[in-house]
Design an enzyme around this catalytic site. Structure first.
Site, PDB file in Angstrom:
ATOM      1  CG  ASP A  32      -0.261  -0.435   2.512  1.00  0.00           C
ATOM      2  OD1 ASP A  32       0.984  -0.480   2.538  1.00  0.00           O
ATOM      3  OD2 ASP A  32      -0.970  -0.716   3.486  1.00  0.00           O
TER       4      ASP A  32
ATOM      5  CG  ASP B 291      -8.949  -0.943  11.773  1.00  0.00           C
ATOM      6  OD1 ASP B 291      -8.007  -1.658  11.349  1.00  0.00           O
ATOM      7  OD2 ASP B 291      -9.296   0.107  11.198  1.00  0.00           O
TER       8      ASP B 291
ATOM      9  CG  HIS C 130      -5.913  -1.892   8.677  1.00  0.00           C
ATOM     10  ND1 HIS C 130      -6.055  -0.812   9.514  1.00  0.00           N
ATOM     11  CD2 HIS C 130      -4.577  -1.979   8.426  1.00  0.00           C
ATOM     12  CE1 HIS C 130      -4.878  -0.278   9.759  1.00  0.00           C
ATOM     13  NE2 HIS C 130      -3.964  -0.961   9.114  1.00  0.00           N
TER      14      HIS C 130
ATOM     15  CD  GLU D  60      -8.631   1.507   7.791  1.00  0.00           C
ATOM     16  OE1 GLU D  60      -8.653   0.530   8.561  1.00  0.00           O
ATOM     17  OE2 GLU D  60      -8.003   2.552   8.041  1.00  0.00           O
TER      18      GLU D  60
HETATM   19  C1  GLP Z   1      -0.355   0.176   8.499  1.00  0.00           C
HETATM   20  C2  GLP Z   1       0.014  -0.621   7.257  1.00  0.00           C
HETATM   21  C3  GLP Z   1      -0.280  -2.096   7.450  1.00  0.00           C
HETATM   22  C4  GLP Z   1       0.301  -2.556   8.767  1.00  0.00           C
HETATM   23  C5  GLP Z   1      -0.373  -1.822   9.895  1.00  0.00           C
HETATM   24  C6  GLP Z   1       0.114  -2.248  11.267  1.00  0.00           C
HETATM   25  O1  GLP Z   1      -1.653   0.570   8.538  1.00  0.00           O
HETATM   26  N1  GLP Z   1      -0.674  -0.158   6.103  1.00  0.00           N
HETATM   27  O2  GLP Z   1       0.255  -2.830   6.362  1.00  0.00           O
HETATM   28  O3  GLP Z   1       0.126  -3.930   8.919  1.00  0.00           O
HETATM   29  O4  GLP Z   1      -0.067  -0.447   9.732  1.00  0.00           O
HETATM   30  O5  GLP Z   1       1.255  -1.499  11.633  1.00  0.00           O
HETATM   31  P1  GLP Z   1       2.274  -1.894  12.737  1.00  0.00           P
HETATM   32  O6  GLP Z   1       3.032  -3.045  12.217  1.00  0.00           O
HETATM   33  O7  GLP Z   1       3.149  -0.686  12.885  1.00  0.00           O
HETATM   34  O8  GLP Z   1       1.502  -2.187  13.955  1.00  0.00           O
END
Ligand code: GLP
Length: 261
Positions: free
Chosen positions: A68, A137, A139, A144
């Site tokens: 993304d 949440d 995702h 989302e």
């Molecule tokens: C972002 C990214 C996701 C990731 C998520 C969790 O939203 N787009 O790909 O998995 O954060 O982040 P973290 O690994 O920092 O908890």
């Protein structure tokens, strides 16, 4: 059902996943890696970089696709996923920059960007191993809650929660973009092997909903239940709300060597 591995800590999971990636690259020098951003996979990328150097593995043919990108951040912005993937993955591991792709969040071309990214993934032969984190949440990528389980790469609007969660990377929450471009859930499910990692109690609800809840667009990661080859690494805190932990531990304890990942 996913294979669920409850590890003592993030370091243990990062070691197993990085070994898996390095072995897979040695076996297939043109491996297609699916790359997640966020803090969760950073330990894996660091260990892969170290191991690749130590073992003198040729990574020039390895391809990479990020999940993304924010819409409207310059590629040079330190929090754009172009920048993050380049500084945490491409450069340290020594991948060929032309082989590493991130969805294009430029507003002027955003309408075609999703379809073009899909074409690029398809032309590569598809993602072999997809690294995934999970949002609080539920995702995956930036899909989302409410995202179609068969969605393809497209623009999404971030929830306020995700913007708050990601504000730590920016000076202020107001700097966090409101829109993103993300591989769809349908896109992610086409990867051959999904490897999801989640650590700390902030992820426990999302992990329980994803692994043991109903398959629902309201927990996008629950779509992983539809995939034939998913491995999930969680620490004790992230596993706290799961019901079936005794069985997951039993399965791991009895995992035969020949089974591999
Ligand atoms: C972002 C990214 C996701 C990731 C998520 C969790 O939203 N787009 O790909 O998995 O954060 O982040 P973290 O690994 O920092 O908890």
């Amino acid at each position: 059902m996913s294979e669920v591995i409850i590890v003592d800590d993030e370091a243990e999971a990062s070691k197993i996943v990085s070994d898996l990636l390095v072995k897979s690259i040695i076996k297939n020098p043109e491996l297609v890696l699916g790359l997640a951003t966020g803090s969760t996979p950073l330990g894996v990328y660091k260990l892969v970089a170290e191991s690749i150097k130590e073992k003198h593995v040729d990574v020039s043919g390895v391809r990479g696709f990020a999940l993304d990108e924010y819409v409207g951040l310059s590629k040079m912005h330190q929090e754009s996923y172009h920048f993050v993937i380049n500084s945490n993955v491409t450069e340290p591991i020594g991948l060929t920059p032309e082989n590493v792709h991130v969805p294009d969040g430029d507003e002027s071309t955003i309408e075609q960007a999703g379809a073009e990214y899909e074409k690029l993934i398809k032309a590569s032969g598809g993602v072999d191993i997809q690294i995934l984190g999970i949002g609080t949440d539920g995702h995956i990528g930036f899909n989302e809650p409410g995202s179609s389980l068969s969605s393809r790469t497209r623009i999404k609007t971030l929830t306020e929660q995700t913007r708050l969660d990601n504000a730590r990377f920016f000076n202020d929450v107001d700097e966090v973009p409101r829109h993103c471009i993300t591989q769809g859930i349908g896109t992610i499910l086409e990867a051959k092997h999904l490897v999801l990692m989640a650590f700390k109690s902030t992820k426990s609800k999302a992990v329980a909903d994803a692994l043991e809840g109903p398959i629902s667009a309201f927990c996008p990661a629950s779509a992983l239940q539809l995939h034939p080859h998913t491995t999930v690494f969680i620490d004790h805190a992230a596993a706290a709300l799961l019901k079936n932990t005794d069985y997951y531990k039993w399965v791991y304890k009895n995992k035969p060597d020949w089974q591999g990942w």
